[in-house]
Design an enzyme around this catalytic site. Structure first.
Site, mmCIF file in Angstrom:
data_model
loop_
_atom_site.group_PDB
_atom_site.id
_atom_site.type_symbol
_atom_site.label_atom_id
_atom_site.label_comp_id
_atom_site.label_asym_id
_atom_site.label_seq_id
_atom_site.Cartn_x
_atom_site.Cartn_y
_atom_site.Cartn_z
ATOM 1 N N LYS A 11 0.819 -1.216 0.000
ATOM 2 C CA LYS A 11 0.000 0.000 0.000
ATOM 3 C C LYS A 11 0.856 1.271 0.000
ATOM 4 O O LYS A 11 2.071 1.217 0.227
ATOM 5 C CB LYS A 11 -0.939 -0.033 1.205
ATOM 6 C CG LYS A 11 -1.968 -1.166 1.121
ATOM 7 C CD LYS A 11 -2.896 -1.147 2.327
ATOM 8 C CE LYS A 11 -3.955 -2.223 2.232
ATOM 9 N NZ LYS A 11 -4.870 -2.185 3.401
ATOM 10 N N ARG A 87 -0.784 -14.434 4.358
ATOM 11 C CA ARG A 87 -1.526 -13.819 5.461
ATOM 12 C C ARG A 87 -0.721 -13.893 6.760
ATOM 13 O O ARG A 87 -0.727 -12.960 7.558
ATOM 14 C CB ARG A 87 -2.908 -14.444 5.592
ATOM 15 C CG ARG A 87 -3.764 -14.102 4.347
ATOM 16 C CD ARG A 87 -5.214 -14.408 4.482
ATOM 17 N NE ARG A 87 -5.896 -13.533 5.416
ATOM 18 C CZ ARG A 87 -6.239 -12.271 5.179
ATOM 19 N NH1 ARG A 87 -5.923 -11.702 4.027
ATOM 20 N NH2 ARG A 87 -6.874 -11.572 6.082
ATOM 21 N N THR A 93 -4.542 -7.309 10.867
ATOM 22 C CA THR A 93 -4.913 -6.067 10.180
ATOM 23 C C THR A 93 -4.477 -4.840 10.973
ATOM 24 O O THR A 93 -3.982 -3.869 10.406
ATOM 25 C CB THR A 93 -6.442 -6.030 9.949
ATOM 26 O OG1 THR A 93 -6.815 -7.203 9.225
ATOM 27 C CG2 THR A 93 -6.854 -4.809 9.154
ATOM 28 N N ARG A 104 3.174 -6.101 8.952
ATOM 29 C CA ARG A 104 2.419 -4.993 9.552
ATOM 30 C C ARG A 104 3.031 -4.530 10.866
ATOM 31 O O ARG A 104 3.054 -3.336 11.146
ATOM 32 C CB ARG A 104 0.956 -5.382 9.718
ATOM 33 C CG ARG A 104 0.237 -5.414 8.364
ATOM 34 C CD ARG A 104 -1.210 -5.785 8.512
ATOM 35 N NE ARG A 104 -1.925 -5.641 7.251
ATOM 36 C CZ ARG A 104 -2.869 -6.468 6.841
ATOM 37 N NH1 ARG A 104 -3.224 -7.513 7.586
ATOM 38 N NH2 ARG A 104 -3.482 -6.258 5.694
ATOM 39 N N ASN A 114 -1.978 0.251 6.865
ATOM 40 C CA ASN A 114 -1.449 -1.011 7.382
ATOM 41 C C ASN A 114 -0.552 -1.770 6.400
ATOM 42 O O ASN A 114 -0.433 -2.981 6.463
ATOM 43 C CB ASN A 114 -2.580 -1.893 7.916
ATOM 44 C CG ASN A 114 -3.540 -2.369 6.844
ATOM 45 O OD1 ASN A 114 -3.389 -2.048 5.669
ATOM 46 N ND2 ASN A 114 -4.537 -3.138 7.251
ATOM 47 N N HIS A 117 -2.006 -5.543 1.543
ATOM 48 C CA HIS A 117 -3.288 -6.231 1.345
ATOM 49 C C HIS A 117 -2.970 -7.622 0.833
ATOM 50 O O HIS A 117 -2.027 -7.810 0.067
ATOM 51 C CB HIS A 117 -4.140 -5.509 0.287
ATOM 52 C CG HIS A 117 -5.269 -6.349 -0.222
ATOM 53 N ND1 HIS A 117 -6.502 -6.363 0.380
ATOM 54 C CD2 HIS A 117 -5.334 -7.243 -1.251
ATOM 55 C CE1 HIS A 117 -7.288 -7.221 -0.273
ATOM 56 N NE2 HIS A 117 -6.602 -7.761 -1.266
#
Length: 141
Positions: A11, A87, A93, A104, A114, A117
């Site tokens: 991001k 993940r 998250t 993260r 964060n 994605h």
């Protein structure tokens, strides 16, 4: 174990911090291959389309605004159990709840900014990959 593909987006916050290479190293260190990648400045329409499943949620506008605030790095990862592995690498998250050593925990500032994605399931991954990469631009290796 099955070879899977998953969509990953680095991001705008993480791109601005210049940590793309560090994140890619984590993918590759976990046995995930980057089989398609591109940098993009998302338009509002692209971001709204991608996150359409969240359009009724109160955070939708802020999410779209954030995703168009700067360039993103979009990639397809492939490997054994790629969705779950990716993940796990990302972490929770909310970076405050993310395990130490996850992307993260190490690179994200808030639940909104964060860093990354990732697709949450095989069906979602197929839809998300198709959204950003036509089949002719994805190469198993």
């Amino acid at each position: 174990m099955a070879i899977e593909r998953t969509l990953s987006i680095i991001k705008p916050d993480a791109v601005a911090k210049n940590v793309i290479g560090q994140i890619y190293s984590r993918f590759e260190g976990a046995g995930l291959k980057i089989i398609a990648a591109r940098m993009a400045q998302l338009s509002r329409a692209e971001a709204e389309g991608f996150y359409a499943v969240h359009s009724a949620r109160p955070f939708f506008k802020d999410l779209v605004d954030f995703m168009i605030s700067g360039p993103v790095m979009i990639q397809v990862l492939e490997g054994e159990n790629a969705i779950a592995k990716h993940r796990d690498l990302m972490g929770a998250t909310d970076p405050k709840k993310a395990e130490k050593g996850t992307i993260r925990a190490d690179f994200a500032d808030s639940i909104d900014a964060n860093a990354v994605h990732g697709s949450d399931a095989e069906e979602t991954a197929k839809v998300e990959i198709a959204y950003y990469f036509p089949a002719l631009n994805v190469y198993s290796r």
